[in-house]
Design an enzyme around this catalytic site. Structure first.
Site, PDB file in Angstrom:
ATOM      1  CD1 TRP A   1      -2.271  -1.849  -0.053  1.00  0.00           C
ATOM      2  CD2 TRP A   1      -3.002  -1.484   2.014  1.00  0.00           C
ATOM      3  NE1 TRP A   1      -3.322  -2.713   0.174  1.00  0.00           N
ATOM      4  CE2 TRP A   1      -3.781  -2.513   1.443  1.00  0.00           C
ATOM      5  CE3 TRP A   1      -3.285  -1.081   3.313  1.00  0.00           C
ATOM      6  CZ2 TRP A   1      -4.830  -3.129   2.120  1.00  0.00           C
ATOM      7  CZ3 TRP A   1      -4.331  -1.709   3.996  1.00  0.00           C
ATOM      8  CH2 TRP A   1      -5.091  -2.715   3.395  1.00  0.00           C
TER       9      TRP A   1
ATOM     10  CG  HIS B   1     -17.217  -3.392   4.449  1.00  0.00           C
ATOM     11  ND1 HIS B   1     -16.808  -4.675   4.724  1.00  0.00           N
ATOM     12  CD2 HIS B   1     -16.118  -2.714   4.071  1.00  0.00           C
ATOM     13  CE1 HIS B   1     -15.508  -4.762   4.485  1.00  0.00           C
ATOM     14  NE2 HIS B   1     -15.067  -3.593   4.094  1.00  0.00           N
TER      15      HIS B   1
HETATM   16  C1  LIG Z   1      -8.240  -1.219   5.130  1.00  0.00           C
HETATM   17  N1  LIG Z   1      -8.110  -0.450   3.929  1.00  0.00           N
HETATM   18  C2  LIG Z   1      -6.995   0.319   3.707  1.00  0.00           C
HETATM   19  C3  LIG Z   1      -6.379   0.232   2.446  1.00  0.00           C
HETATM   20  N2  LIG Z   1      -5.285   0.959   2.189  1.00  0.00           N
HETATM   21  C4  LIG Z   1      -4.779   1.756   3.143  1.00  0.00           C
HETATM   22  N3  LIG Z   1      -3.680   2.461   2.879  1.00  0.00           N
HETATM   23  N4  LIG Z   1      -5.352   1.876   4.359  1.00  0.00           N
HETATM   24  C5  LIG Z   1      -6.466   1.173   4.680  1.00  0.00           C
HETATM   25  O1  LIG Z   1      -6.970   1.305   5.799  1.00  0.00           O
HETATM   26  N5  LIG Z   1      -6.871  -0.580   1.512  1.00  0.00           N
HETATM   27  C6  LIG Z   1      -7.987  -1.435   1.755  1.00  0.00           C
HETATM   28  C7  LIG Z   1      -8.899  -0.817   2.754  1.00  0.00           C
HETATM   29  C8  LIG Z   1      -9.554   0.395   2.156  1.00  0.00           C
HETATM   30  N6  LIG Z   1     -10.374   0.977   3.105  1.00  0.00           N
HETATM   31  C9  LIG Z   1     -10.381   2.289   3.433  1.00  0.00           C
HETATM   32  C10 LIG Z   1     -11.238   2.650   4.461  1.00  0.00           C
HETATM   33  C11 LIG Z   1     -11.321   3.970   4.853  1.00  0.00           C
HETATM   34  C12 LIG Z   1     -10.558   4.923   4.200  1.00  0.00           C
HETATM   35  C13 LIG Z   1     -10.716   6.311   4.657  1.00  0.00           C
HETATM   36  O2  LIG Z   1     -11.509   6.543   5.524  1.00  0.00           O
HETATM   37  N7  LIG Z   1     -10.005   7.268   4.089  1.00  0.00           N
HETATM   38  C14 LIG Z   1     -10.167   8.624   4.558  1.00  0.00           C
HETATM   39  C15 LIG Z   1      -8.827   9.270   4.779  1.00  0.00           C
HETATM   40  C16 LIG Z   1      -8.141   8.691   5.973  1.00  0.00           C
HETATM   41  C17 LIG Z   1      -7.033   9.593   6.397  1.00  0.00           C
HETATM   42  O3  LIG Z   1      -5.922   9.462   5.940  1.00  0.00           O
HETATM   43  N8  LIG Z   1      -7.342  10.541   7.215  1.00  0.00           N
HETATM   44  C18 LIG Z   1      -6.395  11.560   7.637  1.00  0.00           C
HETATM   45  C19 LIG Z   1      -6.679  12.890   6.974  1.00  0.00           C
HETATM   46  C20 LIG Z   1      -8.123  13.151   6.885  1.00  0.00           C
HETATM   47  C21 LIG Z   1      -8.435  14.344   6.025  1.00  0.00           C
HETATM   48  O4  LIG Z   1      -8.648  14.233   4.851  1.00  0.00           O
HETATM   49  N9  LIG Z   1      -8.502  15.468   6.639  1.00  0.00           N
HETATM   50  C22 LIG Z   1      -8.952  16.649   5.962  1.00  0.00           C
HETATM   51  C23 LIG Z   1      -9.398  17.636   7.017  1.00  0.00           C
HETATM   52  C24 LIG Z   1     -10.487  17.031   7.883  1.00  0.00           C
HETATM   53  C25 LIG Z   1     -10.952  17.939   8.994  1.00  0.00           C
HETATM   54  O5  LIG Z   1     -11.631  17.415   9.878  1.00  0.00           O
HETATM   55  O6  LIG Z   1     -10.664  19.105   8.980  1.00  0.00           O
HETATM   56  C26 LIG Z   1      -7.833  17.217   5.140  1.00  0.00           C
HETATM   57  O7  LIG Z   1      -6.660  16.949   5.463  1.00  0.00           O
HETATM   58  O8  LIG Z   1      -8.135  17.926   4.187  1.00  0.00           O
HETATM   59  C27 LIG Z   1      -6.460  11.722   9.158  1.00  0.00           C
HETATM   60  O9  LIG Z   1      -7.262  11.050   9.808  1.00  0.00           O
HETATM   61  O10 LIG Z   1      -5.664  12.495   9.662  1.00  0.00           O
HETATM   62  C28 LIG Z   1     -10.969   9.411   3.560  1.00  0.00           C
HETATM   63  O11 LIG Z   1     -11.557  10.410   4.028  1.00  0.00           O
HETATM   64  O12 LIG Z   1     -11.008   9.103   2.364  1.00  0.00           O
HETATM   65  C29 LIG Z   1      -9.703   4.579   3.177  1.00  0.00           C
HETATM   66  C30 LIG Z   1      -9.621   3.231   2.775  1.00  0.00           C
END
Ligand SMILES: CN1c2c(nc(N)[nH]c2=O)NC[C@@H]1CNc1ccc(C(=O)N[C@@H](CCC(=O)N[C@@H](CCC(=O)N[C@@H](CCC(=O)O)C(=O)O)C(=O)O)C(=O)O)cc1
Ligand SMILES: N[C@@H](CCS)C(=O)O
Ligand SMILES: [Zn+2]
Length: 780
Positions: free
Chosen positions: A587, A720
């Site tokens: 990944w 899920h």
């Molecule tokens: C288990 N799975 C994963 C896979 N691959 C990975 N690398 N990681 C995994 O967990 N592959 C198979 C599966 C795929 N499943 C998922 C499940 C859920 C997500 C997901 O929820 N993705 C989030 C982003 C997660 C993250 O990195 N969060 C960061 C930053 C969050 C963010 O975007 N913040 C905003 C501001 C938000 C605010 O409140 O102000 C920003 O920065 O702009 C964190 O938590 O810090 C998604 O939202 O898509 C992905 C795969």
């Protein structure tokens, strides 16, 4: 050396649709929450497409690609295009197509059956019965998940959606020369699933082909220049009937008279090479990155009147192309394919981030080594200019040359201590001290867990408060001290909730982790990470894969403080939580200057040190997640053994430095594991937790038949969906599991982590799960 009178064209198989600033993600989630109308969502889609086509045109591509856009998934688009929405949804013809699309993608229930972060209830108004979402599974060997078409003997097809034709018209109205992209009929059938015993979905081909014919007729009438038909299954070990279906199918489709570019990618064609070359189509696209060794034969075999599209720029990785090396490969082909050569990325750029331009925090040197989707477009332009002997290429070639040289020579890439450690890895470093039976006895004496012990997979809800705290910390609005205090409070909350639920083995909940791979990448040497390098994983969900550019080592412990804090809050065992070497590898964007096996082993050593530190700190149960082991399997079976040997070795190296009484867990999900059971057993984890509930424990049968030797936690509920399974449902699954696995070896847990769920449903489901375990204890 160059050839000026042989015109070369450029195109790409597809472009990332999520948007430079993830506009599509945010618009989708607002639409699902009821904050953005369908018409407004369509506007966002139209705007993104227009911008992405403009980027392609401005980069000098000769054709823009239409049909690669999807509001959720490109396979789901085809389900609507081909009119094969599963009957179980009970859709009425007058229901809006977009609503039906999201119902298939996200499910529907009487209450609120949709993915986390939604909360809209928009699907409930129609009062239709509950229906689970389409299954999701990995797109070939990528980390992208597609929605799985469902086929029955009665499946009918019809041209049922105008979206593709509307998008073609949109692009043409903007003045673009259009190549429409479709998933080919054989790949579409291959990707689907069927539940009826003995039913062969290939038998649907005769019903499907006429609809493809109609689609091609329409595209021809619209005046598209080309139609790209993706048949990546030509890179798989295909059963004979599937192989032989290609010739007749493409003979039929070619009758329409619109030029077809048959696109293959991800894997060598091997025994399908001559088939692919002789199919009656106007052009063939091949993956010159994954199968460079086949380029010469293809350039020789493909009839001269056909276009050869060479995917020379890596669509699966983020390294700047070595343009000199690419030109060396291409030059002999230019000479053979007079006027019939196209240059392209190896596959759709869906799998790489949008642009480097946003990465202002990356150091200049690392940045110079990289090319994301937008920069890859520019590379194609340079290659074309160079092959046309245009002077415009010189500066870009010089920049590229300097970057490649800098990466090759950089002292940051090579760490002698890491290499020495690998070279002197003692024999037996990948073996636990005692055999499983002895370890099991030692662990039982130490932990004194009840039968059917209950646990969870690691993550608890990543609430908006957690995400907001992290976002504030990253913006420097929250100090490190305050951020850590907030995360410690979240951990304390998770521990307290688990104690109240009566779980036996607790987890800290992973509140402090942005992502299970990125989090480790941020702390390991040899990794770089981006600010905006998002790649779509499924629907609106994205990941930000770290970049492994150099030898990997662990400058400091990564999880020990958080885990020890969590353990200090409870008398129950606290399970340490790590991501395994193969999943970190799989990944991430991985360096391409050494074998993946070596990089995996370097990561394994870093995880091994973390495991040892956790043990030293008194953590007796440690889980090393490996959900990506299965998806890392090469697409060709002939290469499985080699991969499985180094992958299981790397896992064992990461897990084997501990004493007998330390219990190692691993976890796997998102895949069908039965064809690699011996290798999973060879990983020798004391406990494996796996996703089984969605297959109604069918997946467990293989473990039973194989007599899987160690302990197993088959998932008893699907994480899920927010649907809360009741106790009886889980009891039934546990009875099913007990029929194939010795009950003394069974654990009770959900299918996977709970980070995408909310607390209310999580606590209800876990309460029922603990009750189910109690019921089983009373019986066995
Ligand atoms: C288990 N799975 C994963 C896979 N691959 C990975 N690398 N990681 C995994 O967990 N592959 C198979 C599966 C795929 N499943 C998922 C499940 C859920 C997500 C997901 O929820 N993705 C989030 C982003 C997660 C993250 O990195 N969060 C960061 C930053 C969050 C963010 O975007 N913040 C905003 C501001 C938000 C605010 O409140 O102000 C920003 O920065 O702009 C964190 O938590 O810090 C998604 O939202 O898509 C992905 C795969
Ligand atoms: N420990 C991780 C595994 C996901 S596959 C989690 O619980 O989210
Ligand atoms: Zn999982």
């Amino acid at each position: 050396m160059t050839n000026t009178n042989k015109t070369i064209s450029t195109h790409i198989p597809g472009f990332p649709r999520i948007g430079a600033a993830r506009e599509l993600k945010f618009a989708l989630e607002r639409n699902w929450r009821g904050e953005l109308s369908d018409a407004e969502l369509e506007d966002v889609g139209r705007d993104l497409r227009a911008r992405h086509w403009a980027l392609q045109r401005d980069a000098g591509l000769d054709l823009v690609t239409v049909g690669d856009f999807a509001f959720y998934d490109q396979v789901a688009n085809h389900i609507q295009l081909l009119g094969c929405e599963p009957g179980r949804y009970g859709f009425q013809p007058d229901q809006p197509q977009l609503g039906r699309y999201f119902t298939m993608a996200r499910g529907r229930s009487g209450s609120a059956d949709h993915d986390a972060g939604c909360g809209c209830g928009a699907h409930d108004a129609d009062a239709l019965p509950a229906a689970a979402a389409l299954e999701m599974t990995k797109w070939f060997d990528t980390n992208y998940h597609y929605l799985v078409p469902e086929f029955t003997p009665d499946t009918a097809f019809a041209l049922a959606c105008e979206r593709l034709f509307d998008e073609v018209a949109e692009a043409q109205a903007l003045g673009h020369a259009v190549k429409a992209a479709l998933i080919g009929p054989l790949t579409f059938l291959w990707l689907g699933k069927t539940k009826a015993d003995g039913f062969d979905r290939l038998s649907l081909l005769d019903k499907l082909l006429p609809v493809y014919g109609q689609i091609l007729d329409r595209l021809k009438a619209q005046g598209v220049q080309w139609v790209q038909i993706d048949e990546p299954i030509l890179g798989l070990d295909l059963p004979a009937p599937w192989r032989s279906a290609f010739e007749n199918s493409y003979w039929q489709l070619n009758q329409v008279g619109v030029p077809l570019l048959l696109a293959t990618y991800f894997s060598p064609l091997e025994e399908n090479l001559s088939l692919a070359c002789r199919l009656p189509v106007a052009g063939l696209h091949v993956d010159g990155v994954r199968a460079p060794q086949e380029l010469t034969s293809i350039a020789d075999w493909l009839p001269v009147h056909k276009v050869l599209s060479v995917g020379i720029v890596d669509g699966r990785n983020i390294w700047r192309t070595d343009l000199d090396a690419a030109l060396t490969v291409l030059q002999p082909i230019v000479d053979k394919r007079a006027g019939k050569l196209w240059l392209s990325s190896s596959c759709s750029l869906l799998h790489v981030p949008f642009t480097l331009a946003a990465e202002t925090a990356l150091d200049a040197e690392t940045r110079s080594w990289l090319a994301f989707a937008t920069e890859k477009l520019a590379e194609l332009k340079t290659l074309k200019q160079a092959l046309h002997a245009e002077a415009g290429a010189d500066a870009a070639l010089a920049t590229s040359r300097a970057a490649i040289a800098s990466r090759r020579a950089s002292p940051r890439v090579h760490q002698q201590a890491v290499r020495d450690r690998l070279a002197h890895l003692p024999a037996g470093a990948d073996q636990r001290r005692a055999r499983f039976a002895e370890r099991q006895a030692a662990q039982r004496a130490r932990f004194r867990l009840p039968n059917f012990p209950t646990t969870t997979i690691g993550s608890f809800p990543q609430t908006p408060a957690i995400r907001a705290a992290r976002a504030s910390f990253k913006r420097d609005d929250l100090s490190l001290t305050d951020y850590e205090a907030a995360m410690r409070a979240e951990i304390a909350d998770a521990v307290q909730r688990q104690e109240a639920l009566g779980l036996d083995v607790l987890v800290h909940g992973e509140a402090e982790r942005n992502d299970m791979v990125e989090y480790f990448g941020e702390q390991l040497a040899g990794f770089a990470f981006t600010q905006h390098g998002w790649v779509q994983s499924y629907g609106s969900r994205c990941v930000k894969p770290p970049i492994i550019y150099g030898d990997v080592s662990r400058p400091h412990a990564m999880t020990v403080n958080w885990t020890v804090h969590a353990q200090s809050l409870t008398g129950k065992p606290m399970k340490g939580m790590l991501t395994g070497p193969i999943t970190i590898l799989q990944w991430s964007f991985v360096r391409d200057d050494q074998p993946r096996a070596r990089t995996a082993l370097q990561i394994a050593l870093a995880i091994r040190d973390e495991v040892a530190d956790l043990e030293q700190a008194g953590i007796g149960i440690i889980q090393i997640d490996e959900p990506a082991v299965r998806e890392g399997l090469p697409l060709r079976r002939s290469r499985w053994t080699e991969y499985l040997d180094w992958a299981t070795h790397a896992f064992r190296v990461s897990a084997s430095a501990v004493g007998d009484a330390t219990q190692i867990h691993t976890h796997m999900c998102y895949a069908e594991f039965n064809d690699i059971l011996p290798q999973i057993a060879a990983m020798d984890a004391d406990v494996i937790t796996i996703e089984t509930s969605r297959s109604d424990m069918e997946l467990l049968n293989g473990f039973g038949q194989f007599r899987y030797p160690n302990e197993i936690g088959p998932g008893v509920y699907d994480i899920h969906s927010p649907r809360v399974p009741d106790r009886q449902e889980m009891v039934r699954l546990l009875h099913k599991a007990s029929a194939v696995i010795p009950p003394a070896n069974l654990w009770v847990n959900p299918d996977c982590g709970l980070k995408t769920r909310g607390w209310v449903e999580t606590e209800s489901a876990l309460r029922n799960m603990v009750a189910a375990a109690h019921q089983l204890r009373a019986i066995y």
